[in-house]
Scaffold this active site. Structure first.
Site, PDB file in Angstrom:
ATOM      1  N   LYS A  59      -3.923  52.757  -4.173  1.00  0.00           N
ATOM      2  CA  LYS A  59      -3.259  54.026  -3.857  1.00  0.00           C
ATOM      3  C   LYS A  59      -3.265  54.838  -5.136  1.00  0.00           C
ATOM      4  O   LYS A  59      -2.869  54.342  -6.198  1.00  0.00           O
ATOM      5  CB  LYS A  59      -1.826  53.796  -3.387  1.00  0.00           C
TER       6      LYS A  59
ATOM      7  N   GLN B 139      13.960  59.087   0.945  1.00  0.00           N
ATOM      8  CA  GLN B 139      13.668  57.701   1.348  1.00  0.00           C
ATOM      9  C   GLN B 139      14.821  57.080   2.134  1.00  0.00           C
ATOM     10  O   GLN B 139      14.607  56.200   2.975  1.00  0.00           O
ATOM     11  CB  GLN B 139      13.412  56.820   0.106  1.00  0.00           C
TER      12      GLN B 139
HETATM   13  P1  NAD Z   1      15.177  62.006  -3.558  1.00  0.00           P
HETATM   14  O1  NAD Z   1      14.979  62.905  -4.714  1.00  0.00           O
HETATM   15  O2  NAD Z   1      14.939  62.517  -2.185  1.00  0.00           O
HETATM   16  O3  NAD Z   1      16.673  61.402  -3.595  1.00  0.00           O
HETATM   17  C1  NAD Z   1      17.201  60.911  -4.803  1.00  0.00           C
HETATM   18  C2  NAD Z   1      18.511  60.184  -4.521  1.00  0.00           C
HETATM   19  O4  NAD Z   1      19.013  59.688  -5.764  1.00  0.00           O
HETATM   20  C3  NAD Z   1      19.589  61.096  -3.964  1.00  0.00           C
HETATM   21  O5  NAD Z   1      20.431  60.307  -3.145  1.00  0.00           O
HETATM   22  C4  NAD Z   1      20.325  61.557  -5.213  1.00  0.00           C
HETATM   23  O6  NAD Z   1      21.649  61.963  -4.941  1.00  0.00           O
HETATM   24  C5  NAD Z   1      20.306  60.265  -6.011  1.00  0.00           C
HETATM   25  N1  NAD Z   1      20.418  60.466  -7.459  1.00  0.00           N
HETATM   26  C6  NAD Z   1      19.717  61.315  -8.237  1.00  0.00           C
HETATM   27  N2  NAD Z   1      20.087  61.164  -9.527  1.00  0.00           N
HETATM   28  C7  NAD Z   1      21.033  60.195  -9.546  1.00  0.00           C
HETATM   29  C8  NAD Z   1      21.798  59.584 -10.574  1.00  0.00           C
HETATM   30  N3  NAD Z   1      21.648  59.939 -11.837  1.00  0.00           N
HETATM   31  N4  NAD Z   1      22.691  58.616 -10.227  1.00  0.00           N
HETATM   32  C9  NAD Z   1      22.844  58.243  -8.933  1.00  0.00           C
HETATM   33  N5  NAD Z   1      22.151  58.777  -7.923  1.00  0.00           N
HETATM   34  C10 NAD Z   1      21.252  59.746  -8.228  1.00  0.00           C
HETATM   35  O7  NAD Z   1      14.269  60.739  -3.869  1.00  0.00           O
HETATM   36  P2  NAD Z   1      13.674  59.667  -2.852  1.00  0.00           P
HETATM   37  O8  NAD Z   1      12.298  60.087  -2.456  1.00  0.00           O
HETATM   38  O9  NAD Z   1      14.671  59.357  -1.810  1.00  0.00           O
HETATM   39  O10 NAD Z   1      13.481  58.410  -3.820  1.00  0.00           O
HETATM   40  C11 NAD Z   1      14.609  57.673  -4.281  1.00  0.00           C
HETATM   41  C12 NAD Z   1      14.156  56.623  -5.279  1.00  0.00           C
HETATM   42  O11 NAD Z   1      13.332  55.659  -4.644  1.00  0.00           O
HETATM   43  C13 NAD Z   1      13.324  57.168  -6.444  1.00  0.00           C
HETATM   44  O12 NAD Z   1      13.824  56.590  -7.635  1.00  0.00           O
HETATM   45  C14 NAD Z   1      11.929  56.663  -6.159  1.00  0.00           C
HETATM   46  O13 NAD Z   1      11.166  56.493  -7.329  1.00  0.00           O
HETATM   47  C15 NAD Z   1      12.237  55.343  -5.489  1.00  0.00           C
HETATM   48  N6  NAD Z   1      11.156  54.798  -4.668  1.00  0.00           N
HETATM   49  C16 NAD Z   1      10.965  53.456  -4.697  1.00  0.00           C
HETATM   50  C17 NAD Z   1       9.959  52.884  -3.938  1.00  0.00           C
HETATM   51  C18 NAD Z   1       9.767  51.395  -3.946  1.00  0.00           C
HETATM   52  O14 NAD Z   1       8.774  50.917  -3.409  1.00  0.00           O
HETATM   53  N7  NAD Z   1      10.678  50.628  -4.479  1.00  0.00           N
HETATM   54  C19 NAD Z   1       9.138  53.697  -3.141  1.00  0.00           C
HETATM   55  C20 NAD Z   1       9.383  55.068  -3.088  1.00  0.00           C
HETATM   56  C21 NAD Z   1      10.406  55.614  -3.853  1.00  0.00           C
END
Ligand code: NAD
Length: 321
Positions: free
Chosen positions: A67, A139
């Site tokens: 990817k 997510q």
């Molecule tokens: P998003 O920007 O839509 O949402 C971010 C979330 O994090 C919101 O709920 C926001 O309020 C919260 N947030 C932001 N800053 C914060 C802080 N300092 N303390 C606490 N909460 C905070 O992002 P998303 O697309 O929902 O992604 C969320 C996370 O998931 C990202 O870190 C992303 O990298 C990760 N992710 C992980 C995987 C995996 O396979 N593990 C896959 C995709 C995304």
């Protein structure tokens, strides 16, 4: 080769198909039949973008590829495009010829939700009733929808740094006919299953805010420096992951390992539970924690599944290449 564009994915890929693909590939990884290649992630010095590749080979499912993509923070404001952009490329493992190019944006959300969902199936208590969400962004909605299919939940509770976003969770709970309650972090003690999916760089959830018997899926920490829970929670819990090397370097376990609180040997592969090589949960009081770091093989598995569906339905675009 086949092309399955991003716009076609929503009508093709089901949560069930994503779940099956991810469960199978986790099992293959633990059996030694599939492995991930080292991840490349670069700040390219253009548009503040982070770009990289996640690849691997699944000898059991015969998926080979990568990817490619990343994060373009100015996309939405400047161009009306979503900030996360990715594309999956699949290759024929017998010949090396490119087999398919598949839109990876929606697939990423579905495969990430499938991972926590697989962990709930194999590690949460059967009688889990309350699900707690930490995080309410893009997510989180996918995570909650998939998780609700795994147990007979009767209530959703949620906490988010930005409380106005909790409406996202309430919407999914209402869709499923369940009540939703916004709680303080102490309120997470009422949850039987917790999913954390935030962009946090500091511990949000403390070890004593989790009740005995809870299963927690930490899904937000996928980069060095990110953190969602108190490292002491990883000491209290039995820890599982998609891939141990990623968990201890870029996943939630990086902090507990760096502080010498746990070692690599304390982190087990979820695939080993799926295969029956690890007992998984052994008591109703045990806390289980899944550190979902996101591996390239998950992307290949769901992409291969979507190509198969697209070909079957006659909507894959075939290109002589
Ligand atoms: P998003 O920007 O839509 O949402 C971010 C979330 O994090 C919101 O709920 C926001 O309020 C919260 N947030 C932001 N800053 C914060 C802080 N300092 N303390 C606490 N909460 C905070 O992002 P998303 O697309 O929902 O992604 C969320 C996370 O998931 C990202 O870190 C992303 O990298 C990760 N992710 C992980 C995987 C995996 O396979 N593990 C896959 C995709 C995304």
């Amino acid at each position: 080769m086949y092309i399955v564009p991003e716009r076609a994915i929503a009508d093709l890929m089901t949560r069930d198909a994503a779940f099956d693909a991810v469960e199978k590939v986790f099992a293959a990884m633990a059996a030694g039949d599939a492995y991930n290649f080292p991840v490349v992630r670069e700040a390219i010095g253009h548009e503040d973008a982070l770009y990289g590749f996640k690849g691997g080979f699944d000898r059991a499912g015969l998926s080979l590829g990568l990817k490619a993509g990343g994060y373009w923070p100015n996309n939405l404001e400047k161009r009306g495009l979503i900030n996360h952009q990715s594309t999956v490329f699949l290759f024929d493992p017998d010949t090396g010829k490119v087999r398919a190019m598949v839109g990876g944006n929606l697939l990423t959300a579905l495969r990430t939700a499938a991972a926590s969902s697989v962990s709930i199936k194999h590690l949460a208590r059967e009688d889990a009733k309350v699900i707690g969400m930490i995080g309410a962004g893009h997510q989180a909605k996918f995570q909650l929808r998939a998780a609700l299919e795994q147990r007979d939940f009767d209530k959703v509770i949620g906490w988010n740094l930005h409380p106005e976003m909790l409406l996202n969770l309430e919407e999914v709970a209402t869709e499923a006919g369940l009540p939703f309650e916004a709680v303080e972090l102490d309120g997470m003690r009422a949850a039987d299953v917790i999913i954390s999916i935030t962009s946090s760089f500091d511990a949000i959830l403390k070890a004593d805010q989790v009740s005995p018997g809870t299963h927690i899926a930490c899904m937000g920490t996928d980069t060095k420096g990110k953190q969602e829970v108190d490292p002491q929670l990883l000491v209290r819990a039995t820890v599982f992951t998609d891939e141990v090397a990623q968990s201890t370097s870029i996943g939630e376990a990086q902090h507990a390992v760096a502080q010498g609180l746990i070692g690599e040997a304390d982190v087990a592969q979820l695939g080993a539970v799926i295969n029956g090589a690890h007992p998984g949960r052994t008591s109703a009081e045990q806390i289980t924690l899944f550190d979902g770091t996101g591996v390239g093989l998950q992307d290949l598995a769901v992409a291969a599944s979507v190509v198969e569906l697209a070909v079957k339905k006659g909507i894959a675009i075939e290109v002589d290449f």
